[in-house]
Structure formats: structure tokens, C-alpha cells
Enzyme design. Sequence first.
Site, PDB file in Angstrom:
ATOM      1  N   CYS A   1       0.847  -1.210   0.000  1.00  0.00           N
ATOM      2  CA  CYS A   1       0.000   0.000   0.000  1.00  0.00           C
ATOM      3  C   CYS A   1       0.874   1.249   0.000  1.00  0.00           C
ATOM      4  O   CYS A   1       1.076   1.890   1.027  1.00  0.00           O
ATOM      5  CB  CYS A   1      -0.901   0.008   1.231  1.00  0.00           C
TER       6      CYS A   1
ATOM      7  N   TYR B   1     -14.224  -9.375 -23.091  1.00  0.00           N
ATOM      8  CA  TYR B   1     -13.370  -9.719 -21.943  1.00  0.00           C
ATOM      9  C   TYR B   1     -14.295  -9.851 -20.727  1.00  0.00           C
ATOM     10  O   TYR B   1     -14.120  -9.170 -19.719  1.00  0.00           O
ATOM     11  CB  TYR B   1     -12.309  -8.642 -21.689  1.00  0.00           C
TER      12      TYR B   1
ATOM     13  N   CYS C   1      -8.055  -0.943 -16.119  1.00  0.00           N
ATOM     14  CA  CYS C   1      -7.265  -0.855 -14.886  1.00  0.00           C
ATOM     15  C   CYS C   1      -5.879  -0.304 -15.203  1.00  0.00           C
ATOM     16  O   CYS C   1      -5.006  -0.301 -14.338  1.00  0.00           O
ATOM     17  CB  CYS C   1      -7.160  -2.221 -14.224  1.00  0.00           C
TER      18      CYS C   1
END
Length: 461
Positions: free
Chosen positions: A81, A316, A412
Site C-alpha cells: 500500500c 473480456y 485498470c
Amino acid sequence: MFNINDIVEFKIIDINHEGQGVGRLDNFVVFTDRAITGDYVKAQILEIKKSFAIAKTIEILQASPYRVKPECNYFETCGACQLLNLSYEEQLRYKKNIVINTLKKSSVNIDEAKIYDTIGMENPFGYRNKTAFSVSKENSFENKKIKIGTYEQSSHKIVDLEQCLIQSELADSILNHTRKVFEKHNINPYNKKTKQGTIRHIVIRTNKYDEAMLIIVTNTEELPNADKIASDLIEAENRIKTIVQNINDKNTSEILGHKNKIIYGTGTIVDYISDLKFIISPHTFFQINRIQTEKLYEKAIEFAQLGKDDICFDLYCGIGTISLLAAKNAKKIYGVELVEQSIKDARLNAKENKVDNVEFYSGKVEKVLPMLYKQNIKADVIIVDPPRKGCEIEVLKAIKSINPKRVVCVSCNPASLGRDLKILQGDGFKIEKIQPVDMFCNSVHVESVIMMTSCGFEGEK
Ligand code: SAH
């Protein structure tokens, strides 16, 4: 001008797509780790390239007003993170900027597009419904201490985690009980160097109802004391509904191998996206943030503006999540996906949810889409949700031939999105809306949805 090893001081003006702080020094762009917009840092120059340099932050001389104290005890070691020290509001702004800047860099014209603020989470923690950890042991004979966690940044050392803030409390509990049970049974983790030992990883999947699947990944067919390990785990944490042994004897970066053995339960758990039910097996691809997936796909469907007579392609399509959600607004949805098992799951999910106006094809989109076109099956709207590398050029060309009213891109990866949008724009599609969505809170990953309309259909928007 500065040289390698020089200690320099500069202001951080941005964060790049990898999470590094960006500064300027003598006409050079300098990237440095663990620094955020607004910091004033002292750093050491490590590398000098033609137009940029790479540095290592030594000290934050003046902290940015956007800085927050990371709640996580492992922030300095675990690399997952990267943005935990940046306020959440600023993370959302950062993600919107990454999308805008990357599209501009790809020469995409976004001057007339409506660009929305990033859709964030009310609580950007505890969202991951799937986590995978490595298992290891110190290299001493008597030592029973098992380590379960993630790898330290650029190292082979495991950070022994007791808590991971982005997974659920249930997943934390399973992580800690699993460590104790493995120690009790004196299990031998797999050692990459000596190629000895059994257990390589554990994967924890949790659902909306706080139930879990535990996958124990082994190097060998045999898992000694499998039944006892399972009964101890269930006794310690009864929210574990199923335990599966997965066998992976290959030396690749893939976590799961092909073969599964069910040790306890049905080998599946059930999860929900909006009101749709999905059956999850160890290999099932399922978005890792359920709450944000609902928002992301609702946006994609809103942008698709489907009417009752519309035919829509979901390219997809994975296990058919978008297809099934979009089906109630359209006449028919065609889903296309490479992985045959996902298509089997998609068909099963359609049946389970009593959706009958969907049809799924397994195969490469670049092969199936031209075939659908040749068969005169044409789409009014096309939704694409490609992997990181984006769409194949053949797919973009086929979209041009089909000339749907609208194209919705879910992506993404802003870089490959930029390349694809540039081509679609050249083919007569206009970018109307850009919506970033925060699916991977506290990490540098950015998700976005784009609405494009065909200039040939402008009157029908
Ligand atoms: N929309 C899906 C997830 C998409 S992830 C969901 O809601 O779950 C991207 C998907 O593209 C993956 O399932 C991957 O298997 C598939 N894929 C990758 N390359 C492909 C190709 N060339 N043709 C068809 N599908 C492909």
C-alpha cells in the site's frame, strides 16, 4: 548540476504512477521513494539518465499538509500500500490526475470530455476479498516458528503479518490461526532454494456474509495431517466454510497450480454483486473489491445507456458479471472471454440468476468479434474490460467496422487505455465521459470507465 551520490534538497510537486515523489532540480525531473506532493525532502541521487534522475529519500525536511500517519505497522517493510501516508482525499485527486495526465500523454483529445472526480470508498480499508500470503520458516532445525505474510520490497524476506488493514478482520483471524495450527503440526514450508518442504502459500477468500474459503497451496500431492489441520482450523475459526488444497509444483510466479483437492466443505463460496449471485471456486476470477465493483459496473452500465431493443457486446467478460448486470436493460448481451472455465462459470451464473438473454463465447476477442461481425450479429453498444495490456488492434478495428452507437471502456491501466482511446478516436469515436473509480484504495492502481459515442450516431446520443 548534481552527480551520483550527491545529497540534494528539493520540493515534491507530484506523485508518479508508481507512487514515487516527483521533483525538479536543474531542469531534471527527479523521482524519489516514500515522498508525497508538498513534502520538502533531502535525498541522495542514485542514478542519472538523459532527462531524469532517481534518488533515495533520506529525510522529510518539511512534511506535506497531505501527509497522514499510516495506521499500518508494516508500512515501512511491506510494499503493497504505497499511498498509506497520503490522505484519502488526496489519493482520490491523485488518481484522477493520473488518468487525465496519462491520456493527455497518449495524445488523446479530452478537451470536450466531462471528467468526474474519483469515486472513493467511505471506509478505504478492509475491502479486499482475496489475499495471498507466502509461508516460510527460519532455517533452523528446532525452530518451529512459521512466518506467513508478504515479501519485503525487493527482497526474499517475508514480513510476518498479524494484520493487514486492507483485508477483513475475518481474514486476519484466519491468518493468525493458520500460523498457530501449522506450528502445532510442525509443518514444513516449501523452501525455494533447497526445494524441500510442503506448504508454499495460503489464499484467503471472503464474501459479503463474512464467510471464508481457505486455500492451502502445496508443492506436493500429499499434505501430512490434512484432516487434523482442517479440523483444528474450523474449531478455531468457524467462519471458514471450506478448505481446499491446491497443488502447485511449478516454479513460476503463479500462486495456484491446476489441481485442487477439497479437504473440508464444498470447495466453493457464494458472493454477490448488486443482487446477482456468483459461485466462487479457488480459480474463479472475481473482482477483489465488491463494494467498488458494484459502483464501477453500475457506472459502466449507466454509460452504456442501453435500451430495450439494444444488442450489447461485453468483451473480456470473465465470469459474466457485466453481462448479467446489463441484461435487464437490453434485448440481448453477447459475452466473450478467453478462459473456458470462466465461460462455464458465466453460463452457470446466468442460470443461477435466471437471466436468459445472454450468450457466452469462449475464445480470443480478436478472433470471436470479427466472426460475430461476419455472421451479421452487430452491437448497438460495446463494453470492453480488457486485461492490463489493453485491447488487441484487431479488436479496435472490428469495433470500427461494427460502428456501435456507444463504446464503454473499463480499464485498470491508464497507459494502455490511452493507446486504445487514441485509436478509437481516430476511427470516429468521441470521448464523452471519464469516470475514475478507486478499486484498490491505498495502492497506486487506478481504474476508470470511459463513455465514447460514434460520430456517425451523434443524433441518437
Ligand atoms: N469483466 C470481467 C473481468 C475482466 S478482467 C468481470 O467482470 O469479471 C479481463 C478478462 O479478459 C480476464 O477474464 C481474461 O481472462 C480475459 N482475456 C485476456 N485476454 C483476452 C483475449 N485476448 N480475449 C478474450 N479474453 C481475454
